[in-house]
Design a protein around this motif. Sequence first.
Motif, PDB file in Angstrom:
ATOM      1  N   MET A  10       0.813  -1.211   0.000  1.00 26.92           N
ATOM      2  CA  MET A  10       0.000   0.000   0.000  1.00 26.92           C
ATOM      3  C   MET A  10       0.853   1.270   0.000  1.00 26.92           C
ATOM      4  N   LYS A  11       2.038   1.187   0.559  1.00 25.72           N
ATOM      5  CA  LYS A  11       2.931   2.347   0.611  1.00 25.72           C
ATOM      6  C   LYS A  11       3.595   2.624  -0.736  1.00 25.72           C
ATOM      7  N   LYS A  12       3.564   1.628  -1.629  1.00 23.00           N
ATOM      8  CA  LYS A  12       4.293   1.741  -2.890  1.00 23.00           C
ATOM      9  C   LYS A  12       3.447   2.217  -4.068  1.00 23.00           C
ATOM     10  N   GLY A  13       2.117   2.156  -3.950  1.00 31.60           N
ATOM     11  CA  GLY A  13       1.301   2.505  -5.107  1.00 31.60           C
ATOM     12  C   GLY A  13      -0.132   2.838  -4.753  1.00 31.60           C
ATOM     13  N   ASP A  14      -0.940   2.983  -5.815  1.00 30.85           N
ATOM     14  CA  ASP A  14      -2.353   3.349  -5.668  1.00 30.85           C
ATOM     15  C   ASP A  14      -3.283   2.159  -5.911  1.00 30.85           C
ATOM     16  N   ILE A  15      -2.784   1.163  -6.650  1.00 29.83           N
ATOM     17  CA  ILE A  15      -3.533  -0.060  -6.949  1.00 29.83           C
ATOM     18  C   ILE A  15      -2.614  -1.242  -6.696  1.00 29.83           C
ATOM     19  N   VAL A  16      -3.116  -2.272  -6.021  1.00 31.55           N
ATOM     20  CA  VAL A  16      -2.323  -3.475  -5.753  1.00 31.55           C
ATOM     21  C   VAL A  16      -2.904  -4.649  -6.519  1.00 31.55           C
ATOM     22  N   SER A  17      -2.038  -5.331  -7.257  1.00 29.51           N
ATOM     23  CA  SER A  17      -2.430  -6.510  -8.032  1.00 29.51           C
ATOM     24  C   SER A  17      -1.781  -7.749  -7.431  1.00 29.51           C
ATOM     25  N   ALA A  18      -2.586  -8.790  -7.184  1.00 28.79           N
ATOM     26  CA  ALA A  18      -2.073 -10.059  -6.670  1.00 28.79           C
ATOM     27  C   ALA A  18      -2.362 -11.153  -7.694  1.00 28.79           C
ATOM     28  N   LEU A  19      -1.844 -12.348  -7.433  1.00 28.10           N
ATOM     29  CA  LEU A  19      -2.153 -13.496  -8.286  1.00 28.10           C
ATOM     30  C   LEU A  19      -3.459 -14.113  -7.816  1.00 28.10           C
ATOM     31  N   TRP A  20      -4.425 -14.174  -8.721  1.00 29.31           N
ATOM     32  CA  TRP A  20      -5.732 -14.750  -8.417  1.00 29.31           C
ATOM     33  C   TRP A  20      -5.749 -16.186  -8.914  1.00 29.31           C
ATOM     34  N   GLU A  21      -6.050 -17.106  -7.997  1.00 31.64           N
ATOM     35  CA  GLU A  21      -6.079 -18.521  -8.331  1.00 31.64           C
ATOM     36  C   GLU A  21      -7.450 -18.889  -8.878  1.00 31.64           C
TER      37      GLU A  21
ATOM     38  N   VAL B  87       1.066  -1.573  -8.360  1.00 36.24           N
ATOM     39  CA  VAL B  87       2.083  -2.401  -7.710  1.00 36.24           C
ATOM     40  C   VAL B  87       1.637  -3.855  -7.794  1.00 36.24           C
ATOM     41  N   LYS B  88       2.558  -4.745  -8.186  1.00 35.88           N
ATOM     42  CA  LYS B  88       2.221  -6.159  -8.337  1.00 35.88           C
ATOM     43  C   LYS B  88       2.951  -7.016  -7.302  1.00 35.88           C
ATOM     44  N   THR B  89       2.281  -8.093  -6.914  1.00 34.22           N
ATOM     45  CA  THR B  89       2.888  -9.077  -6.026  1.00 34.22           C
ATOM     46  C   THR B  89       2.554 -10.475  -6.528  1.00 34.22           C
ATOM     47  N   ASN B  90       3.405 -11.438  -6.199  1.00 35.50           N
ATOM     48  CA  ASN B  90       3.144 -12.836  -6.556  1.00 35.50           C
ATOM     49  C   ASN B  90       2.434 -13.597  -5.445  1.00 35.50           C
ATOM     50  N   GLU B  91       2.038 -12.878  -4.393  1.00 32.98           N
ATOM     51  CA  GLU B  91       1.230 -13.513  -3.345  1.00 32.98           C
ATOM     52  C   GLU B  91      -0.173 -13.758  -3.898  1.00 32.98           C
ATOM     53  N   VAL B  92      -0.912 -14.672  -3.258  1.00 26.65           N
ATOM     54  CA  VAL B  92      -2.105 -15.257  -3.879  1.00 26.65           C
ATOM     55  C   VAL B  92      -3.418 -14.922  -3.165  1.00 26.65           C
ATOM     56  N   ILE B  93      -4.455 -14.700  -3.997  1.00 20.73           N
ATOM     57  CA  ILE B  93      -5.846 -14.720  -3.544  1.00 20.73           C
ATOM     58  C   ILE B  93      -6.406 -16.081  -3.947  1.00 20.73           C
ATOM     59  N   PHE B  94      -6.797 -16.885  -2.993  1.00 21.69           N
ATOM     60  CA  PHE B  94      -7.335 -18.212  -3.295  1.00 21.69           C
ATOM     61  C   PHE B  94      -8.799 -18.110  -3.737  1.00 21.69           C
ATOM     62  N   HIS B  95      -9.126 -18.860  -4.782  1.00 19.56           N
ATOM     63  CA  HIS B  95     -10.505 -18.921  -5.277  1.00 19.56           C
ATOM     64  C   HIS B  95     -10.966 -20.362  -5.123  1.00 19.56           C
ATOM     65  N   ARG B  96     -11.828 -20.597  -4.147  1.00 21.24           N
ATOM     66  CA  ARG B  96     -12.291 -21.955  -3.870  1.00 21.24           C
ATOM     67  C   ARG B  96     -13.811 -21.982  -3.730  1.00 21.24           C
ATOM     68  N   PRO B  97     -14.521 -22.235  -4.831  1.00 21.66           N
ATOM     69  CA  PRO B  97     -15.994 -22.306  -4.770  1.00 21.66           C
ATOM     70  C   PRO B  97     -16.451 -23.450  -3.878  1.00 21.66           C
ATOM     71  N   LYS B  98     -17.726 -23.409  -3.499  1.00 19.95           N
ATOM     72  CA  LYS B  98     -18.261 -24.449  -2.633  1.00 19.95           C
ATOM     73  C   LYS B  98     -18.281 -25.800  -3.340  1.00 19.95           C
ATOM     74  N   ILE B  99     -18.274 -26.865  -2.570  1.00 22.82           N
ATOM     75  CA  ILE B  99     -18.112 -28.221  -3.107  1.00 22.82           C
ATOM     76  C   ILE B  99     -19.217 -28.592  -4.081  1.00 22.82           C
ATOM     77  N   ASP B 100     -20.464 -28.229  -3.792  1.00 25.78           N
ATOM     78  CA  ASP B 100     -21.544 -28.636  -4.688  1.00 25.78           C
ATOM     79  C   ASP B 100     -21.419 -27.932  -6.046  1.00 25.78           C
ATOM     80  N   TYR B 101     -20.778 -26.761  -6.059  1.00 28.68           N
ATOM     81  CA  TYR B 101     -20.536 -26.084  -7.340  1.00 28.68           C
ATOM     82  C   TYR B 101     -19.532 -26.897  -8.155  1.00 28.68           C
ATOM     83  N   LEU B 102     -18.478 -27.385  -7.481  1.00 34.76           N
ATOM     84  CA  LEU B 102     -17.466 -28.169  -8.198  1.00 34.76           C
ATOM     85  C   LEU B 102     -18.052 -29.491  -8.686  1.00 34.76           C
ATOM     86  N   ALA B 103     -18.887 -30.103  -7.875  1.00 32.03           N
ATOM     87  CA  ALA B 103     -19.449 -31.405  -8.222  1.00 32.03           C
ATOM     88  C   ALA B 103     -20.449 -31.308  -9.381  1.00 32.03           C
TER      89      ALA B 103
END
Length: 265
Positions: free
Chosen positions: A100-111, A153-169
């Motif tokens: 947050m100190k380095k920029g105005d927008i932060v981009s992470a890796l979205w899984e 500002v970009k980072t290689n840290e991750v936002i996990f995307h894990r839908p509910k089980i019945d959606y996957l099934a």
Amino acid sequence: MEPISLVLVIYNEEQLLDRCLRSAAGLVNEIVIIHDGKCTDGSKKIAKKYHAKFIEKPRKCEAEIHRVFSYRETKNNWIMQLDADEYLSEGLKKAIPKLMKKGDIVSALWERHFHNNKSYYYDRWFLFKKNKICFTACAHEAIKKLNPNVKLVKTNEVIFHRPKIDYLANFQKLKNKKHFLWSKAHAKALKEWKNLERYNCCYNKHEVSTNALIAKNRWLIIFLVIPRIIVLSWIQFFKTGEMIHLFKEPFNEVKYYLLVFKEMK
């Protein structure tokens, strides 16, 4: 660290909401949840546990349509935008104050977590100063820099995307149903493009975003959008070797846009 407002647009997400809010609870001092339609599950009770502002809005079947309203409901300049089926990795939570100190927008890796239990990663602008971005309330729209001087500002840290089980099934069955609802909402917004709600911007007839072009001429779905989907998916196939990018993923996207094309008549 400057204060952060977390914003979400949800629809009956009692199975996932607590995980999402818990992952951000130590970083944000305000939570604004917009519910797309009347809440009929325990989402409101979970929101109350985290002292969130919970607002029910008329059902629109698309999160982006409520985004502008959610930004206006926040008291802080910094906004963190998540979906209920997402949550922050520990590494990302630790990195946020410095980013947050380095920029105005932060981009992470979205899984992006597929029904075959494999994950792929994409850049995602998830944290931003609301006075540095602009946004149009339409499906498949993303926030944009307000001007060229806004720092990303970009980072290689991750936002996990894990839908509910019945959606996957039941991925394909639910995907078909959601495609129908999403495509109708998307087409309706495109037909009303000039009058859509906007944040920090107004209608510009010279705009060249994908949605802006389709709004002017729906045939660009056939001659621009669908060929682009196929090309980008095949590029991903050659990069990863995963067959999902060769057929199933582009097929789903093409089917969706054909529904949008049909609804725009």
